[in-house]
Design a protein around this motif. Structure first.
Motif, PDB file in Angstrom:
ATOM      1  N   PRO A 114      -8.993  35.586 116.346  1.00 50.81           N
ATOM      2  CA  PRO A 114      -9.021  36.530 115.219  1.00 50.81           C
ATOM      3  C   PRO A 114      -7.637  36.972 114.767  1.00 50.81           C
ATOM      4  N   HIS A 115      -6.694  37.133 115.690  1.00 48.61           N
ATOM      5  CA  HIS A 115      -5.355  37.552 115.291  1.00 48.61           C
ATOM      6  C   HIS A 115      -4.669  36.461 114.482  1.00 48.61           C
ATOM      7  N   ALA A 116      -4.846  35.200 114.875  1.00 47.76           N
ATOM      8  CA  ALA A 116      -4.281  34.094 114.110  1.00 47.76           C
ATOM      9  C   ALA A 116      -4.932  33.998 112.731  1.00 47.76           C
ATOM     10  N   ALA A 117      -6.230  34.314 112.632  1.00 51.65           N
ATOM     11  CA  ALA A 117      -6.899  34.297 111.334  1.00 51.65           C
ATOM     12  C   ALA A 117      -6.318  35.364 110.412  1.00 51.65           C
ATOM     13  N   LEU A 118      -6.046  36.545 110.937  1.00 55.56           N
ATOM     14  CA  LEU A 118      -5.417  37.590 110.131  1.00 55.56           C
ATOM     15  C   LEU A 118      -4.025  37.175 109.682  1.00 55.56           C
ATOM     16  N   ARG A 119      -3.279  36.556 110.565  1.00 51.49           N
ATOM     17  CA  ARG A 119      -1.933  36.105 110.220  1.00 51.49           C
ATOM     18  C   ARG A 119      -1.980  35.045 109.117  1.00 51.49           C
ATOM     19  N   GLU A 120      -2.991  34.182 109.149  1.00 51.11           N
ATOM     20  CA  GLU A 120      -3.127  33.161 108.122  1.00 51.11           C
ATOM     21  C   GLU A 120      -3.509  33.784 106.780  1.00 51.11           C
ATOM     22  N   VAL A 121      -4.358  34.791 106.811  1.00 47.15           N
ATOM     23  CA  VAL A 121      -4.728  35.479 105.579  1.00 47.15           C
ATOM     24  C   VAL A 121      -3.518  36.191 104.983  1.00 47.15           C
ATOM     25  N   TYR A 122      -2.694  36.788 105.817  1.00 48.25           N
ATOM     26  CA  TYR A 122      -1.467  37.430 105.326  1.00 48.25           C
ATOM     27  C   TYR A 122      -0.555  36.402 104.653  1.00 48.25           C
ATOM     28  N   ARG A 123      -0.518  35.202 105.179  1.00 46.14           N
ATOM     29  CA  ARG A 123       0.349  34.170 104.615  1.00 46.14           C
ATOM     30  C   ARG A 123      -0.091  33.765 103.210  1.00 46.14           C
ATOM     31  N   VAL A 124      -1.397  33.589 102.994  1.00 46.96           N
ATOM     32  CA  VAL A 124      -1.863  33.067 101.715  1.00 46.96           C
ATOM     33  C   VAL A 124      -2.001  34.147 100.647  1.00 46.96           C
ATOM     34  N   LEU A 125      -1.936  35.413 101.020  1.00 49.73           N
ATOM     35  CA  LEU A 125      -2.059  36.485 100.037  1.00 49.73           C
ATOM     36  C   LEU A 125      -0.744  36.682  99.290  1.00 49.73           C
ATOM     37  N   VAL A 126      -0.862  37.024  98.013  1.00 50.68           N
ATOM     38  CA  VAL A 126       0.311  37.405  97.244  1.00 50.68           C
ATOM     39  C   VAL A 126       0.734  38.810  97.662  1.00 50.68           C
ATOM     40  N   PRO A 127       1.989  39.201  97.406  1.00 45.68           N
ATOM     41  CA  PRO A 127       2.366  40.599  97.648  1.00 45.68           C
ATOM     42  C   PRO A 127       1.446  41.550  96.886  1.00 45.68           C
ATOM     43  N   GLU A 128       0.976  42.581  97.560  1.00 48.02           N
ATOM     44  CA  GLU A 128      -0.004  43.540  97.063  1.00 48.02           C
ATOM     45  C   GLU A 128      -1.411  42.951  96.977  1.00 48.02           C
ATOM     46  N   GLY A 129      -1.628  41.748  97.519  1.00 51.77           N
ATOM     47  CA  GLY A 129      -2.969  41.200  97.596  1.00 51.77           C
ATOM     48  C   GLY A 129      -3.815  41.956  98.607  1.00 51.77           C
ATOM     49  N   ARG A 130      -5.134  41.856  98.469  1.00 48.97           N
ATOM     50  CA  ARG A 130      -6.049  42.627  99.320  1.00 48.97           C
ATOM     51  C   ARG A 130      -6.880  41.735 100.224  1.00 48.97           C
ATOM     52  N   ALA A 131      -7.153  42.267 101.415  1.00 49.14           N
ATOM     53  CA  ALA A 131      -8.105  41.676 102.347  1.00 49.14           C
ATOM     54  C   ALA A 131      -9.210  42.695 102.599  1.00 49.14           C
ATOM     55  N   VAL A 132     -10.453  42.289 102.412  1.00 42.87           N
ATOM     56  CA  VAL A 132     -11.611  43.157 102.660  1.00 42.87           C
ATOM     57  C   VAL A 132     -12.333  42.598 103.881  1.00 42.87           C
ATOM     58  N   ILE A 133     -12.367  43.374 104.957  1.00 45.01           N
ATOM     59  CA  ILE A 133     -12.830  42.898 106.269  1.00 45.01           C
ATOM     60  C   ILE A 133     -13.988  43.767 106.733  1.00 45.01           C
ATOM     61  N   SER A 134     -15.075  43.146 107.160  1.00 43.43           N
ATOM     62  CA  SER A 134     -16.206  43.893 107.714  1.00 43.43           C
ATOM     63  C   SER A 134     -16.527  43.368 109.103  1.00 43.43           C
ATOM     64  N   GLY A 135     -17.081  44.258 109.917  1.00 42.57           N
ATOM     65  CA  GLY A 135     -17.424  43.885 111.281  1.00 42.57           C
ATOM     66  C   GLY A 135     -18.396  44.871 111.898  1.00 42.57           C
ATOM     67  N   LEU A 136     -18.889  44.527 113.066  1.00 46.02           N
ATOM     68  CA  LEU A 136     -19.783  45.390 113.835  1.00 46.02           C
ATOM     69  C   LEU A 136     -18.952  46.299 114.734  1.00 46.02           C
ATOM     70  N   ASN A 137     -19.304  47.565 114.748  1.00 45.22           N
ATOM     71  CA  ASN A 137     -18.543  48.571 115.491  1.00 45.22           C
ATOM     72  C   ASN A 137     -19.112  48.730 116.896  1.00 45.22           C
ATOM     73  N   PRO A 138     -18.350  48.372 117.941  1.00 44.50           N
ATOM     74  CA  PRO A 138     -18.870  48.565 119.302  1.00 44.50           C
ATOM     75  C   PRO A 138     -18.972  50.033 119.697  1.00 44.50           C
TER      76      PRO A 138
END
Length: 260
Positions: A114-138
């Motif tokens: 998951p950390h590598a996936a976040l790093r990859e998303v940061y790479r492909v986003l433009v500056p000020e681009g957004r990531a919308v992330i959902s998950g289950l809360n333990p």
């Protein structure tokens, strides 16, 4: 729920899965509506239309190989999701700084890293681009029941898992730390689904009044969360060293003739 291992996509067809999916769909529709740009990508979860309320001209759905294999074969072409490409979250086939929005519904929970996936998303986003992330809360009533079931199984008991067995769920606090470490800035976080961990639709409807009560009195204990994070790039200005500049010649005085 049976004692067998339940996959995430199969679980979303159950009463609690449909209840959670409906809440997430409302949050995505609300959060992505005012995010502007040209290119948007949803990573995984074809059952959730995370980009349907967004108005960007280019919107794609990408699935991993395992997700594509689990798509129902009997679905008609009109019912099947429009999958644009096959791609894993840890290796996206996009150039650096080419996407304005990336929707990640439960993408991190299904990722091998998951950390590598976040790093990859940061790479492909433009500056000020957004990531919308959902998950289950333990850290919720659902997470507590899941933890107890796993504890009973480890002790040799017959505990039955309530949530899908997709490994370790990521707490919102841990995800927030990952985002800050990579250079994201947290813009908003939403929690929802406060009803008890009931397996039947009848009991979930019976406890519907707990959604309003939970959002008011214990908001961070919702069974699911949705985070919006922006890619921040600090401005930088390079100053030329003074020794590289040629010294300026001093201006000489010029005699001006005056007519009387």
């Amino acid at each position: 729920m049976s004692g067998e291992i339940i996959g995430l996509h199969h679980w979303f067809g159950s009463p609690p899965g449909r209840y959670l999916l409906a809440w997430e769909q409302e949050r995505y529709d609300e959060l992505v509506a005012d995010i502007f740009g040209y290119h948007a990508l949803q990573l995984g979860m074809p059952g959730l239309q995370g980009l349907r309320a967004n108005r960007m001209p280019h919107r794609w759905l990408a699935l991993g190989g395992e997700e594509a294999r689990l798509l129902p074969r009997e679905a008609s072409p009109a019912e099947a999701p429009a999958v644009a490409l096959l791609a894993e979250a840890v290796a996206l086939p996009f150039a650096e700084g080419s996407l304005d929005l990336v929707a990640m519904p439960h993408t991190l929970e299904l990722s091998v890293d998951p950390h590598a996936a976040l790093r990859e998303v940061y790479r492909v986003l433009v500056p000020e681009g957004r990531a919308v992330i959902s998950g289950l809360n333990p850290l919720s009533l659902w997470g507590l029941r899941q933890w107890r079931a796993r504890l009973y199984q480890r002790c040799g008991g017959g505990g039955q898992l309530y949530l899908p067995d997709v490994g370790e769920f990521i707490t919102p606090g841990r995800l927030r730390d990952w985002l800050r470490l990579l250079g994201f800035e947290l813009e908003s976080i939403s929690f929802g689904c406060y009803r008890p961990a009931a397996a039947s639709e009848r009991w979930l409807e019976h406890y519907g009044w707990m959604d309003g009560l939970g959002a008011r009195w214990w908001p961070i204990l919702g069974a699911a969360y949705v985070i919006v994070a922006a890619k921040r790039v600090q401005g930088m200005r390079l100053l030329e060293p003074s020794w590289r500049k040629a010294p300026k010649a001093a201006a000489a005085q010029v005699q001006v003739a005056r007519r009387h």
